[in-house]
Design an enzyme around this catalytic site. Structure first.
Site, PDB file in Angstrom:
ATOM      1  CE1 TYR A  33     -17.875  11.472  97.863  1.00  0.00           C
ATOM      2  CE2 TYR A  33     -20.072  11.047  98.745  1.00  0.00           C
ATOM      3  CZ  TYR A  33     -18.838  11.690  98.820  1.00  0.00           C
ATOM      4  OH  TYR A  33     -18.586  12.535  99.874  1.00  0.00           O
ATOM      5  NE  ARG A  52     -15.365   5.110 102.449  1.00  0.00           N
ATOM      6  CZ  ARG A  52     -14.734   6.260 102.697  1.00  0.00           C
ATOM      7  NH1 ARG A  52     -14.608   6.687 103.946  1.00  0.00           N
ATOM      8  NH2 ARG A  52     -14.213   6.969 101.708  1.00  0.00           N
ATOM      9  NE  ARG A 101     -39.555  12.272  91.774  1.00  0.00           N
ATOM     10  CZ  ARG A 101     -40.413  12.322  92.799  1.00  0.00           C
ATOM     11  NH1 ARG A 101     -41.666  11.903  92.626  1.00  0.00           N
ATOM     12  NH2 ARG A 101     -40.034  12.781  93.975  1.00  0.00           N
ATOM     13  CE  LYS A 150     -16.608   9.209 100.220  1.00  0.00           C
ATOM     14  NZ  LYS A 150     -16.474  10.239 101.281  1.00  0.00           N
ATOM     15  CD  GLU A 182     -18.733  12.584 109.693  1.00  0.00           C
ATOM     16  OE1 GLU A 182     -17.719  11.931 109.397  1.00  0.00           O
ATOM     17  OE2 GLU A 182     -19.887  12.218 109.415  1.00  0.00           O
TER      18      GLU A 182
END
Length: 286
Positions: A33, A52, A101, A150, A182
């Site tokens: 995301y 990114r 799945r 991310k 972070e």
């Protein structure tokens, strides 16, 4: 007015938006995301977020359902349709929804990636917490090793924010091998003797788009920057501390694990960086 969202090529009222129960973002957290801030109806640091995004897709061998020029068009269309003046645009791409799945990745030729996007209205430029600063606690960093990608694997950061809330703080800084990595959703910094100190880039932290811009602006303003490890103890004894992210820009931190940082009020370096960032971002927004 119902919020308009984007799902796989369609603009829809949010109540009509749906994805499959077999989508791998839902079942496997197999998705990435980005969040792009909006100021005065314009996108901030859009190119950085797109670059990114491309890197995250490449690292996970995931196909993009749209090209990067289309992404800009969709972002602008969502901002216009929702009359968004200030806030953000959330973008998520997953590996799609196969027939059932399975741990094995589906064939991208048969299972197209899923893309969803939506806007969020939020006070960014004049958030009240900027004037008071925030408090953070420290917690052990238990996330996976590729924090530079991310992904939507946000359970532990969410747990960290809840730990902070339970402790009466605003957020948490993550600690690994004795050093701060972070924040739960932001990059972390301290200031000592006017020098800005933050952890160097690696797989251990997210390569923040706001981080890159802030450090560039700091250098242009003749501020000294040192990229290295620092501990919670060093942070508590610093003159200032702050965080950066796409939605907080530059946010002062005034308390760490109950210990006051500096004067206990937002420091001059953080506040100056925030001022510079907002000024430059407004000029460059598209």
């Amino acid at each position: 007015m119902s919020r308009i969202v984007y799902v796989n090529g369609e603009y829809l009222p949010e109540g009509e938006a749906k994805v499959s129960i077999f989508d791998r973002g839902f079942l496997m957290a197999d998705g990435i995301y980005e969040v792009t801030s909006v100021l005065e109806g314009k996108l901030v640091d859009f190119e950085g977020h797109v670059l990114r995004l491309q890197r995250s897709l490449s690292e996970l061998d995931m196909a993009s359902p749209v090209d990067m020029d289309e992404l800009l068009t969709i972002h602008r269309e969502l901002v216009a349709r929702n009359e968004l003046d200030e806030g953000g645009v959330y973008l998520q791409i997953t590996r799609g929804a196969p027939a059932d799945r399975d741990f094995v990745f589906p064939d991208p030729a048969e299972t197209p990636s899923t893309i969803v996007m939506f806007t969020q209205s939020k006070n960014l430029a004049n958030a009240p917490s900027v004037q008071t600063g925030i408090s953070v606690i420290s917690i052990e960093d238990l996330r996976w090793g590729r924090r530079d990608i991310k992904t939507v694997q946000l359970l532990y950061p969410s747990m960290g924010k809840m730990m902070a809330k339970k402790a009466g703080a605003d957020d948490a800084w993550l600690v690994e091998d004795g050093f701060v990595t972070e924040g739960t959703s932001n990059n972390a910094y301290i200031v000592k003797g006017g020098k800005i100190i933050t952890r160097q880039l690696s797989n251990d932290i997210l390569h923040g788009i706001t981080r890159a811009a802030v450090l560039r602006f700091a250098s242009e303003a003749q501020m000294e920057v040192e990229e290295r490890l620092f501990s919670i103890e060093e942070a508590q004894q610093a003159d200032e501390a702050f965080i950066t992210s796409a939605t907080t820009f530059v946010q002062p931190v005034v308390k760490i694990d109950g210990e006051t940082v500096g004067t206990g009020t937002p420091g001059p370096v953080a506040m100056r960086l925030r001022e510079i960032y907002l000024d430059e971002s407004r000029k460059a927004a598209i």
